[in-house]
Design a protein around this motif. Structure first.
Motif, PDB file in Angstrom:
ATOM      1  N   GLY A   1       0.826  -1.197   0.000  1.00 22.36           N
ATOM      2  CA  GLY A   1       0.000   0.000   0.000  1.00 22.36           C
ATOM      3  C   GLY A   1       0.861   1.247   0.000  1.00 22.36           C
ATOM      4  N   THR A   2       0.562   2.145   0.928  1.00 23.58           N
ATOM      5  CA  THR A   2       1.338   3.395   1.024  1.00 23.58           C
ATOM      6  C   THR A   2       2.394   3.338   2.116  1.00 23.58           C
ATOM      7  OG1 THR A   2      -0.300   4.341   2.545  1.00 23.58           O
ATOM      8  CG2 THR A   2      -0.612   4.739   0.183  1.00 23.58           C
ATOM      9  N   SER A   3       2.617   2.140   2.703  1.00 20.37           N
ATOM     10  CA  SER A   3       3.531   2.063   3.849  1.00 20.37           C
ATOM     11  C   SER A   3       4.994   2.110   3.450  1.00 20.37           C
ATOM     12  CB  SER A   3       3.268   0.785   4.653  1.00 20.37           C
ATOM     13  OG  SER A   3       3.598  -0.366   3.897  1.00 20.37           O
ATOM     14  N   ALA A   4       5.304   1.837   2.182  1.00 17.18           N
ATOM     15  CA  ALA A   4       6.699   1.865   1.737  1.00 17.18           C
ATOM     16  C   ALA A   4       6.724   1.988   0.223  1.00 17.18           C
ATOM     17  CB  ALA A   4       7.440   0.606   2.190  1.00 17.18           C
ATOM     18  N   SER A   5       7.826   2.490  -0.286  1.00 20.70           N
ATOM     19  CA  SER A   5       8.024   2.657  -1.728  1.00 20.70           C
ATOM     20  C   SER A   5       9.502   2.488  -2.014  1.00 20.70           C
ATOM     21  CB  SER A   5       7.577   4.053  -2.165  1.00 20.70           C
ATOM     22  OG  SER A   5       8.449   5.043  -1.603  1.00 20.70           O
ATOM     23  N   PRO A   6       9.886   2.313  -3.283  1.00 23.90           N
ATOM     24  CA  PRO A   6      11.318   2.268  -3.588  1.00 23.90           C
ATOM     25  C   PRO A   6      12.073   3.499  -3.092  1.00 23.90           C
ATOM     26  CG  PRO A   6      10.069   1.446  -5.445  1.00 23.90           C
ATOM     27  CD  PRO A   6       9.062   1.976  -4.464  1.00 23.90           C
ATOM     28  N   GLU A   7      11.436   4.658  -3.146  1.00 21.95           N
ATOM     29  CA  GLU A   7      12.114   5.879  -2.704  1.00 21.95           C
ATOM     30  C   GLU A   7      12.340   5.878  -1.191  1.00 21.95           C
ATOM     31  OE1 GLU A   7      10.658   6.195  -6.606  1.00 21.95           O
ATOM     32  OE2 GLU A   7       9.486   5.774  -4.786  1.00 21.95           O
ATOM     33  N   SER A   8      11.321   5.464  -0.423  1.00 19.49           N
ATOM     34  CA  SER A   8      11.510   5.424   1.038  1.00 19.49           C
ATOM     35  C   SER A   8      12.491   4.336   1.417  1.00 19.49           C
ATOM     36  CB  SER A   8      10.168   5.224   1.742  1.00 19.49           C
ATOM     37  OG  SER A   8       9.590   3.966   1.413  1.00 19.49           O
ATOM     38  N   TRP A   9      12.445   3.210   0.688  1.00 22.56           N
ATOM     39  CA  TRP A   9      13.423   2.148   0.928  1.00 22.56           C
ATOM     40  C   TRP A   9      14.837   2.651   0.680  1.00 22.56           C
ATOM     41  CZ3 TRP A   9      16.606   0.372  -3.028  1.00 22.56           C
ATOM     42  CH2 TRP A   9      17.424  -0.720  -2.724  1.00 22.56           C
ATOM     43  N   PHE A  10      15.049   3.359  -0.415  1.00 19.16           N
ATOM     44  CA  PHE A  10      16.390   3.836  -0.742  1.00 19.16           C
ATOM     45  C   PHE A  10      16.893   4.821   0.315  1.00 19.16           C
ATOM     46  CE2 PHE A  10      19.192   7.013  -2.671  1.00 19.16           C
ATOM     47  CZ  PHE A  10      20.243   6.184  -3.066  1.00 19.16           C
ATOM     48  N   GLY A  11      16.042   5.721   0.773  1.00 23.35           N
ATOM     49  CA  GLY A  11      16.469   6.660   1.808  1.00 23.35           C
ATOM     50  C   GLY A  11      16.883   5.954   3.081  1.00 23.35           C
ATOM     51  N   ALA A  12      16.089   4.939   3.488  1.00 22.95           N
ATOM     52  CA  ALA A  12      16.434   4.185   4.693  1.00 22.95           C
ATOM     53  C   ALA A  12      17.705   3.377   4.484  1.00 22.95           C
ATOM     54  CB  ALA A  12      15.271   3.268   5.077  1.00 22.95           C
ATOM     55  N   LEU A  13      17.854   2.780   3.302  1.00 22.44           N
ATOM     56  CA  LEU A  13      19.054   1.997   3.007  1.00 22.44           C
ATOM     57  C   LEU A  13      20.306   2.865   3.084  1.00 22.44           C
ATOM     58  CD1 LEU A  13      20.141  -0.806   1.839  1.00 22.44           C
ATOM     59  CD2 LEU A  13      20.164   0.409  -0.348  1.00 22.44           C
ATOM     60  N   ALA A  14      20.246   4.059   2.511  1.00 27.02           N
ATOM     61  CA  ALA A  14      21.403   4.955   2.562  1.00 27.02           C
ATOM     62  C   ALA A  14      21.769   5.266   4.005  1.00 27.02           C
ATOM     63  CB  ALA A  14      21.093   6.234   1.786  1.00 27.02           C
ATOM     64  N   HIS A  15      20.759   5.456   4.853  1.00 23.30           N
ATOM     65  CA  HIS A  15      21.023   5.725   6.272  1.00 23.30           C
ATOM     66  C   HIS A  15      21.668   4.512   6.936  1.00 23.30           C
ATOM     67  CE1 HIS A  15      19.324   7.492  10.305  1.00 23.30           C
ATOM     68  NE2 HIS A  15      20.643   7.455  10.256  1.00 23.30           N
TER      69      HIS A  15
ATOM     70  N   HIS B   1       9.724  -5.982   7.711  1.00 21.66           N
ATOM     71  CA  HIS B   1       8.808  -5.152   6.930  1.00 21.66           C
ATOM     72  C   HIS B   1       9.474  -3.828   6.554  1.00 21.66           C
ATOM     73  CE1 HIS B   1       5.271  -2.871   5.697  1.00 21.66           C
ATOM     74  NE2 HIS B   1       4.656  -4.036   5.577  1.00 21.66           N
ATOM     75  N   PRO B   2       9.373  -3.409   5.306  1.00 19.37           N
ATOM     76  CA  PRO B   2      10.041  -2.166   4.892  1.00 19.37           C
ATOM     77  C   PRO B   2       9.663  -0.948   5.725  1.00 19.37           C
ATOM     78  CG  PRO B   2       9.335  -3.397   2.972  1.00 19.37           C
ATOM     79  CD  PRO B   2       8.750  -4.102   4.153  1.00 19.37           C
ATOM     80  N   ALA B   3       8.405  -0.862   6.165  1.00 19.19           N
ATOM     81  CA  ALA B   3       7.996   0.288   6.976  1.00 19.19           C
ATOM     82  C   ALA B   3       8.662   0.248   8.350  1.00 19.19           C
ATOM     83  CB  ALA B   3       6.480   0.330   7.108  1.00 19.19           C
ATOM     84  N   ARG B   4       8.679  -0.936   8.989  1.00 19.34           N
ATOM     85  CA  ARG B   4       9.333  -1.043  10.310  1.00 19.34           C
ATOM     86  C   ARG B   4      10.836  -0.794  10.181  1.00 19.34           C
ATOM     87  NH1 ARG B   4       4.675  -1.935  10.317  1.00 19.34           N
ATOM     88  NH2 ARG B   4       4.819   0.320  10.213  1.00 19.34           N
ATOM     89  N   TYR B   5      11.412  -1.297   9.122  1.00 21.23           N
ATOM     90  CA  TYR B   5      12.841  -1.085   8.842  1.00 21.23           C
ATOM     91  C   TYR B   5      13.148   0.406   8.762  1.00 21.23           C
ATOM     92  CZ  TYR B   5      16.922  -0.818   5.673  1.00 21.23           C
ATOM     93  OH  TYR B   5      18.121  -0.515   5.073  1.00 21.23           O
ATOM     94  N   ALA B   6      12.340   1.127   8.004  1.00 19.05           N
ATOM     95  CA  ALA B   6      12.566   2.570   7.840  1.00 19.05           C
ATOM     96  C   ALA B   6      12.334   3.323   9.150  1.00 19.05           C
ATOM     97  CB  ALA B   6      11.663   3.114   6.740  1.00 19.05           C
ATOM     98  N   GLU B   7      11.342   2.900   9.920  1.00 18.75           N
ATOM     99  CA  GLU B   7      11.069   3.567  11.198  1.00 18.75           C
ATOM    100  C   GLU B   7      12.250   3.448  12.148  1.00 18.75           C
ATOM    101  OE1 GLU B   7       7.545   1.774  12.660  1.00 18.75           O
ATOM    102  OE2 GLU B   7       6.228   2.701  11.147  1.00 18.75           O
ATOM    103  N   SER B   8      12.870   2.289  12.196  1.00 22.48           N
ATOM    104  CA  SER B   8      14.040   2.104  13.066  1.00 22.48           C
ATOM    105  C   SER B   8      15.145   3.062  12.682  1.00 22.48           C
ATOM    106  CB  SER B   8      14.538   0.663  12.979  1.00 22.48           C
ATOM    107  OG  SER B   8      13.591  -0.248  13.475  1.00 22.48           O
ATOM    108  N   LEU B   9      15.410   3.160  11.398  1.00 23.89           N
ATOM    109  CA  LEU B   9      16.487   4.034  10.939  1.00 23.89           C
ATOM    110  C   LEU B   9      16.153   5.499  11.146  1.00 23.89           C
ATOM    111  CD1 LEU B   9      17.352   1.840   7.913  1.00 23.89           C
ATOM    112  CD2 LEU B   9      19.040   2.644   9.576  1.00 23.89           C
ATOM    113  N   ALA B  10      14.874   5.842  11.016  1.00 25.28           N
ATOM    114  CA  ALA B  10      14.468   7.233  11.255  1.00 25.28           C
ATOM    115  C   ALA B  10      14.722   7.647  12.698  1.00 25.28           C
ATOM    116  CB  ALA B  10      12.994   7.417  10.901  1.00 25.28           C
ATOM    117  N   SER B  11      14.738   6.663  13.614  1.00 24.92           N
ATOM    118  CA  SER B  11      15.019   6.965  15.019  1.00 24.92           C
ATOM    119  C   SER B  11      16.515   7.069  15.292  1.00 24.92           C
ATOM    120  CB  SER B  11      14.412   5.882  15.910  1.00 24.92           C
ATOM    121  OG  SER B  11      15.168   4.676  15.830  1.00 24.92           O
TER     122      SER B  11
END
Length: 399
Positions: A51-65, A308-318
């Motif tokens: 759905g809207t919980s993750a996208s290639p762009e959000s994945w890439f930003g989290a991956l770079a972090h 999950h890509p959304a949980r993955y990104a949330e961890s990195l955002a913290s």
């Protein structure tokens, strides 16, 4: 599950102490797929599932972090990465530009050694004509294509969406773009596959002129659509005797064409064609696993990321590495893994690693024709490769 905002505190000193002395690989997990194959239990998601919980762009930003934190965790002792492998999922779905951007982040953070092997997986159906040329320009050196079979009814059982001849065409496009090293993945033993189907697939593989082939027996993984169909009797389970006969045919055809086995499920045209990244896994080297659900290993410490890509990104955002769990391998754990991995390789199991009881069992396997003694190593015979897991269990249980 964020574990620490201080990346350097995540790994014990004994893990960090291994960094200067071992090659470093980087695995990047791309979790996106256009459709879900019925046999697959990998950590992948379709657009509808996310759905809207993750996208290639959000994945890439989290991956770079994550890669920035990885560089902090490994500094200053880690060598530049000698191998990179981008897998999935379907990495080709994010396009050559974003794949090149991923490689750029790796260069900027952990570094890329001169002469590094850089591989991406690709679904044969995904790439536009310019895809492979753009990858070469970005610095990729190797492509792995998911062929599986050329028989339409076999692909249908596997829920594969590519057309039967597309993998060969994609391999030729990659070769024309300048790739010397190209792998084709096969799956054998699918319900409904005949000897003629497998022979046709092998004909296509050899016609493609690739320098590496991976061939895997179909495993019905719990929780998959295929497992549900087998359980309901819609399709039969793979037959062990058929799988053995198919493996022997694959080995005969590939070896006859100059592709020699170097790991039970992998054949290459020579040492330069072997997958250096996978050799790093099998040799117990260090690798950083980046992306949702990726696994990594440093000096006997293994960890895995939030799936999950959304949980993955949330961890990195913290500000924390997205580590969901980890384990420190004991000496016994590492010994067992050495046996398990070395037995499967062409260079064989180093007999000097074994205790007296283990060595006696290894020699019994040789006496039974499952292996030969090559110098100080146990190397599986053709029959032994069919029973590789049993050989591992017998030796390991004697320890």
């Amino acid at each position: 599950m964020p574990v620490s905002s201080d990346a350097r505190s995540v790994f014990p000193e004994r893990a960090r102490a291994s960094l200067p002395d071992r090659p470093l690989g980087i695995y990047v997990h791309v979790p996106f797929c256009a459709t879900r194959c019925g046999y697959c239990d990998f950590n992948t998601y379709t657009a509808g599932e996310l759905g809207t919980s993750a996208s290639p762009e959000s994945w890439f930003g989290a991956l770079a972090h994550e890669l920035e934190l990885a560089a902090t965790a490994c500094a200053p002792d880690a060598p530049a990465a000698s191998t990179v492998f981008i897998g999935g999922g379907t990495p080709s779905l994010i396009g050559a530009d974003m794949l090149g951007d991923v490689l750029g982040v790796i260069r900027r953070t952990l570094g890329l050694a001169e002469g590094a092997e850089v591989t991406t997986e690709s679904n044969p159906e995904s790439p536009p004509p310019e895809f492979f040329g753009s990858l070469r320009e970005a610095g990729f050196t190797r492509v792995s294509l998911g062929m599986q079979s050329v028989a339409p009814h076999v692909l249908a059982v596997l829920d594969r969406t590519h057309t039967p001849g597309r993998a060969v065409a994609a391999a030729r496009e990659a070769r024309a773009a300048g790739f010397e090293h190209i792998n084709l993945d096969m799956i054998y033993g699918t319900p409904g596959e005949t000897d003629a189907d497998l022979a046709a697939t092998l004909d296509a593989v050899l016609d493609a002129g690739v320098d590496h082939v991976s061939a895997y027996a179909l495993i019905v993984e719990e929780g998959t659509a295929l497992a549900r169909r087998v359980r309901k009797g819609v399709v039969p389970a793979p037959d062990d005797d058929v799988l053995a006969a198919r493996y022997e045919l694959i080995d005969e055809r590939l070896s006859g064409a100059g592709l020699e086995w170097y790991e039970v499920s992998n054949w290459a045209s020579g040492p330069d064609a072997q997958c250096r990244h996978n050799l790093g896994y099998w040799n117990g080297d260090n690798w950083w696993g980046a992306g949702p659900g990726a696994h990594g290993h440093l000096g006997g410490v293994r960890w895995w990321n939030a799936k999950h890509p959304a949980r993955y990104a949330e961890s990195l955002a913290s500000g924390a590495l997205p580590i969901a769990g980890r384990e420190e391998l004991t000496t016994d754990d590492q010994h067992l893994e050495q046996i398990m991995l070395q037995v499967r390789m062409r260079r064989g199991l180093d007999l000097s690693l074994l205790g007296a009881h283990e060595l006696a069992v290894a020699r019994a396997c040789i006496d039974e024709g499952l292996g030969v003694e090559d110098g100080d190593r146990l190397v599986l015979t053709g029959r032994g490769r069919l029973l590789a897991d049993a050989v591992v269990r017998r030796i390991a249980s004697a320890g």
